[in-house]
Design a protein around this motif. Structure first.
Motif, mmCIF file in Angstrom:
data_model
loop_
_atom_site.group_PDB
_atom_site.id
_atom_site.type_symbol
_atom_site.label_atom_id
_atom_site.label_comp_id
_atom_site.label_asym_id
_atom_site.label_seq_id
_atom_site.Cartn_x
_atom_site.Cartn_y
_atom_site.Cartn_z
ATOM 1 N N SER A 29 0.827 -1.216 0.000
ATOM 2 C CA SER A 29 0.000 0.000 0.000
ATOM 3 C C SER A 29 0.855 1.257 0.000
ATOM 4 C CB SER A 29 -0.938 0.004 1.211
ATOM 5 O OG SER A 29 -0.225 0.198 2.424
ATOM 6 N N HIS A 30 2.072 1.172 0.595
ATOM 7 C CA HIS A 30 2.962 2.329 0.617
ATOM 8 C C HIS A 30 3.437 2.715 -0.783
ATOM 9 C CE1 HIS A 30 2.793 2.525 4.823
ATOM 10 N NE2 HIS A 30 3.795 1.731 5.148
ATOM 11 N N LEU A 31 3.338 1.780 -1.735
ATOM 12 C CA LEU A 31 3.811 2.037 -3.094
ATOM 13 C C LEU A 31 2.734 2.626 -3.993
ATOM 14 C CD1 LEU A 31 5.707 -1.351 -3.536
ATOM 15 C CD2 LEU A 31 6.790 0.894 -3.325
ATOM 16 N N LEU A 32 1.491 2.636 -3.535
ATOM 17 C CA LEU A 32 0.360 3.002 -4.382
ATOM 18 C C LEU A 32 -0.161 4.392 -4.053
ATOM 19 C CD1 LEU A 32 -1.603 -0.383 -4.201
ATOM 20 C CD2 LEU A 32 0.116 0.313 -5.887
ATOM 21 N N PHE A 33 -0.583 5.084 -5.096
ATOM 22 C CA PHE A 33 -1.198 6.395 -4.942
ATOM 23 C C PHE A 33 -2.586 6.340 -5.578
ATOM 24 C CE2 PHE A 33 -1.669 10.836 -6.737
ATOM 25 C CZ PHE A 33 -2.110 11.383 -5.533
ATOM 26 N N VAL A 34 -3.612 6.681 -4.802
ATOM 27 C CA VAL A 34 -5.001 6.601 -5.266
ATOM 28 C C VAL A 34 -5.634 7.977 -5.131
ATOM 29 C CG1 VAL A 34 -7.204 5.391 -5.019
ATOM 30 C CG2 VAL A 34 -5.068 4.210 -4.445
ATOM 31 N N PRO A 35 -5.576 8.801 -6.180
ATOM 32 C CA PRO A 35 -6.222 10.122 -6.130
ATOM 33 C C PRO A 35 -7.734 9.986 -6.256
ATOM 34 C CG PRO A 35 -5.262 9.735 -8.286
ATOM 35 C CD PRO A 35 -4.869 8.561 -7.438
ATOM 36 N N PRO A 36 -8.482 11.062 -6.107
ATOM 37 C CA PRO A 36 -9.940 10.970 -6.240
ATOM 38 C C PRO A 36 -10.353 10.424 -7.601
ATOM 39 C CG PRO A 36 -9.312 13.079 -5.284
ATOM 40 C CD PRO A 36 -8.044 12.423 -5.737
ATOM 41 N N ALA A 146 0.324 -6.213 -8.576
ATOM 42 C CA ALA A 146 1.183 -6.629 -7.467
ATOM 43 C C ALA A 146 1.121 -8.157 -7.436
ATOM 44 C CB ALA A 146 0.713 -6.035 -6.153
ATOM 45 N N LEU A 147 2.214 -8.793 -7.814
ATOM 46 C CA LEU A 147 2.295 -10.251 -7.945
ATOM 47 C C LEU A 147 3.148 -10.815 -6.814
ATOM 48 C CD1 LEU A 147 1.898 -12.889 -9.609
ATOM 49 C CD2 LEU A 147 3.910 -12.206 -10.940
ATOM 50 N N VAL A 171 10.986 -5.051 -7.601
ATOM 51 C CA VAL A 171 10.855 -6.323 -6.887
ATOM 52 C C VAL A 171 11.276 -6.112 -5.437
ATOM 53 C CG1 VAL A 171 11.446 -8.768 -6.851
ATOM 54 C CG2 VAL A 171 11.439 -7.531 -9.028
ATOM 55 N N TYR A 172 10.421 -6.567 -4.521
ATOM 56 C CA TYR A 172 10.685 -6.429 -3.091
ATOM 57 C C TYR A 172 10.504 -7.785 -2.415
ATOM 58 C CZ TYR A 172 10.010 -1.424 -3.959
ATOM 59 O OH TYR A 172 10.097 -0.143 -4.447
ATOM 60 N N SER A 173 11.229 -7.977 -1.336
ATOM 61 C CA SER A 173 11.045 -9.173 -0.522
ATOM 62 C C SER A 173 9.783 -9.021 0.322
ATOM 63 C CB SER A 173 12.254 -9.400 0.396
ATOM 64 O OG SER A 173 13.422 -9.651 -0.363
ATOM 65 N N ALA A 174 9.010 -10.099 0.414
ATOM 66 C CA ALA A 174 7.826 -10.069 1.275
ATOM 67 C C ALA A 174 8.264 -9.981 2.730
ATOM 68 C CB ALA A 174 6.978 -11.304 1.039
ATOM 69 N N ALA A 175 7.356 -9.543 3.577
ATOM 70 C CA ALA A 175 7.713 -9.348 4.985
ATOM 71 C C ALA A 175 7.989 -10.661 5.693
ATOM 72 C CB ALA A 175 6.593 -8.604 5.695
ATOM 73 N N THR A 176 7.367 -11.755 5.213
ATOM 74 C CA THR A 176 7.611 -13.060 5.797
ATOM 75 C C THR A 176 8.436 -13.899 4.827
ATOM 76 O OG1 THR A 176 6.559 -15.103 6.564
ATOM 77 C CG2 THR A 176 5.414 -13.878 4.852
ATOM 78 N N ARG A 178 8.339 -17.181 4.766
ATOM 79 C CA ARG A 178 7.773 -18.528 4.845
ATOM 80 C C ARG A 178 7.974 -19.290 3.535
ATOM 81 N NH1 ARG A 178 1.691 -18.491 6.584
ATOM 82 N NH2 ARG A 178 1.640 -17.119 4.763
ATOM 83 N N PHE A 179 7.738 -18.638 2.393
ATOM 84 C CA PHE A 179 7.914 -19.293 1.103
ATOM 85 C C PHE A 179 8.968 -18.592 0.255
ATOM 86 C CE2 PHE A 179 3.394 -20.094 2.206
ATOM 87 C CZ PHE A 179 3.469 -21.476 2.329
ATOM 88 N N LYS A 180 9.812 -17.773 0.901
ATOM 89 C CA LYS A 180 10.806 -17.004 0.159
ATOM 90 C C LYS A 180 10.117 -16.160 -0.926
ATOM 91 C CE LYS A 180 13.978 -19.167 2.509
ATOM 92 N NZ LYS A 180 14.695 -18.475 3.605
ATOM 93 N N GLN A 181 9.027 -15.517 -0.532
ATOM 94 C CA GLN A 181 8.231 -14.776 -1.489
ATOM 95 C C GLN A 181 8.820 -13.406 -1.796
ATOM 96 O OE1 GLN A 181 4.536 -14.852 0.697
ATOM 97 N NE2 GLN A 181 3.596 -16.237 -0.791
ATOM 98 N N VAL A 182 8.522 -12.970 -3.027
ATOM 99 C CA VAL A 182 8.838 -11.606 -3.429
ATOM 100 C C VAL A 182 7.564 -10.981 -3.992
ATOM 101 C CG1 VAL A 182 11.269 -12.015 -3.906
ATOM 102 C CG2 VAL A 182 9.575 -12.378 -5.726
ATOM 103 N N VAL A 183 7.534 -9.667 -3.994
ATOM 104 C CA VAL A 183 6.423 -8.921 -4.593
ATOM 105 C C VAL A 183 6.954 -8.245 -5.845
ATOM 106 C CG1 VAL A 183 4.735 -7.078 -4.303
ATOM 107 C CG2 VAL A 183 5.373 -8.514 -2.341
ATOM 108 N N VAL A 184 6.439 -8.678 -6.994
ATOM 109 C CA VAL A 184 6.780 -8.041 -8.271
ATOM 110 C C VAL A 184 5.668 -7.046 -8.571
ATOM 111 C CG1 VAL A 184 7.228 -8.389 -10.721
ATOM 112 C CG2 VAL A 184 7.924 -10.147 -9.068
ATOM 113 N N ILE A 185 6.019 -5.789 -8.665
ATOM 114 C CA ILE A 185 5.012 -4.756 -8.879
ATOM 115 C C ILE A 185 5.410 -3.930 -10.098
ATOM 116 C CG2 ILE A 185 6.119 -3.132 -7.290
ATOM 117 C CD1 ILE A 185 3.210 -2.275 -6.468
#
Length: 361
Positions: A29-36, A146-147, A171-176, A178-185
């Motif tokens: 959510s910190h990466l997203l901007f949602v204007p009106p 966000a994948l 590409v960012y590392s997920a906070a956990t 558990r599955f060595k997950q990354v977030v591709v955005i």
């Protein structure tokens, strides 16, 4: 259609449901901007709907949220969290192309068992890959994806596909772990042109090095940096429906809509809604046959003396008549389409002729 191996499917449906953790969602959510404006978001593997609901609550402006979930119990919970939810396989529903501002995708992981993949798609036979390919078209151009996948899923073929289809990739590392997950955005763009070649190669190299373990993705931001602006969507209806309904869904639809019988009069008896003007002169046999063939005179007909009763139905069919003529040494064949009125009647007068069928053509 992608299929799961039974063992993988059992794990996914029963014990393999692992929703995205809240800390990872906050970072996204910190990466997203949602204007009106008006927005649509979709989670094609929504589980209980928590992830998309959580992300929506982070923004000031409303976002219409859609979800697809295969498990019946989880789908029932998701319907209380999201605006529209389908209890169906993602591959068995239709979502309008280019209709979503945001795609959140945390798909099942595992190998696909299918005979639809050719040699050129080697390395693409993974569930997370097939879900991404299936769902990316739902996004509007410049829409954000966000994948959430294990970093090992970033094999060269998949990295090449992502680099061609998505721009501004991070590409960012997920906070956990558990599955060595990354977030591709990134942003849905066509990156195949020559003008995008350098950027595409850089994105592909980034993805490949993270997938191989050569590089480690940085953690998600802890403060808003608003890298991605969601595109506004026109407030018009979009398709979001099942294409292969099961018995439960069919029963629900028929119970709600009662088939089409509530509109029977308007659909099947339109002629009765109009006052038929009297003709200026007595109908000739030709007029009568034409009216019968056109269906204007149908149903129960009684003779003037009331002695004969007929059940009449008129119709018209097209036939092709062929004529041949000779011109010196040439045989000429001519085919002509003709419309032939046909009138059928069943004699329902009590007596010996009851049930006789009369055909006038």
């Amino acid at each position: 259609m992608a299929m799961m191996h039974p063992r993988v499917a059992h794990n996914y449906l029963k014990d393999g449901y692992y929703p995205t953790d809240d800390k990872t969602l906050v970072g996204i959510s910190h990466l997203l901007f949602v204007p009106p404006g008006h927005y649509r978001a979709i989670d094609p593997c929504c589980g209980e709907g928590h992830a998309l609901r959580f992300l929506r609550d982070q923004f000031l402006h409303p976002m219409h949220c859609y979800g697809v979930e295969l498990d019946k119990n989880r789908a029932a919970i998701a319907k209380t969290q999201l605006d529209n939810v389908l209890n169906v396989n993602t591959f068995d529903c239709i979502v309008s192309a280019n209709s979503m501002s945001f795609l959140f995708l945390n798909p099942p992981y595992g190998d696909v068992v299918t005979d639809h993949l050719g040699k050129t798609e080697k390395g693409m036979n993974r569930l997370e890959v097939q879900f991404t390919r299936r769902c990316l078209g739902m996004l509007k151009r410049e829409g954000v994806i966000a994948l959430v996948i294990p970093f090992t899923s970033l094999q060269p073929a998949f990295c090449s596909y992502l680099a061609r289809s998505i721009g501004d990739i991070r590409v960012y590392s997920a906070a956990t772990d558990r599955f060595k997950q990354v977030v591709v955005i990134g942003v849905r763009r066509d990156m195949t042109g020559e003008q995008h070649r350098l950027t595409r190669e850089q994105h592909q190299r980034l993805l490949v090095t993270i997938g191989s373990g050569e590089n480690i993705a940085p953690p998600l931001p802890e403060q808003p940096i608003t890298c991605y602006r969601l595109p506004v969507i026109p407030n018009t209806p979009c398709r979001f429906e099942v294409i292969q309904p099961d018995k439960t869904l069919l029963n629900q639809v028929f119970t709600e809509h009662k088939g089409l019988w509530h509109r029977f009069d308007s659909l099947f008896m339109q002629a009765s809604h109009y006052a038929m003007p009297r003709p200026l002169r007595k109908l000739s046999p030709w007029h009568l046959s034409l009216a019968l063939a056109a269906g204007q005179i149908s149903g129960h007909v009684v003779s003037n003396d009331g002695q004969h009763h007929l059940l009449v139905k008129g119709g018209t069919k097209k036939v092709q008549r062929t004529t041949k003529s000779a011109d010196e040494n040439t045989l000429i064949t001519t085919k002509i389409d003709q419309f032939v009125p046909t009138i059928r009647a069943i004699d329902i007068t009590p007596g010996d002729n009851f049930g006789n069928i009369v055909v006038i053509q």
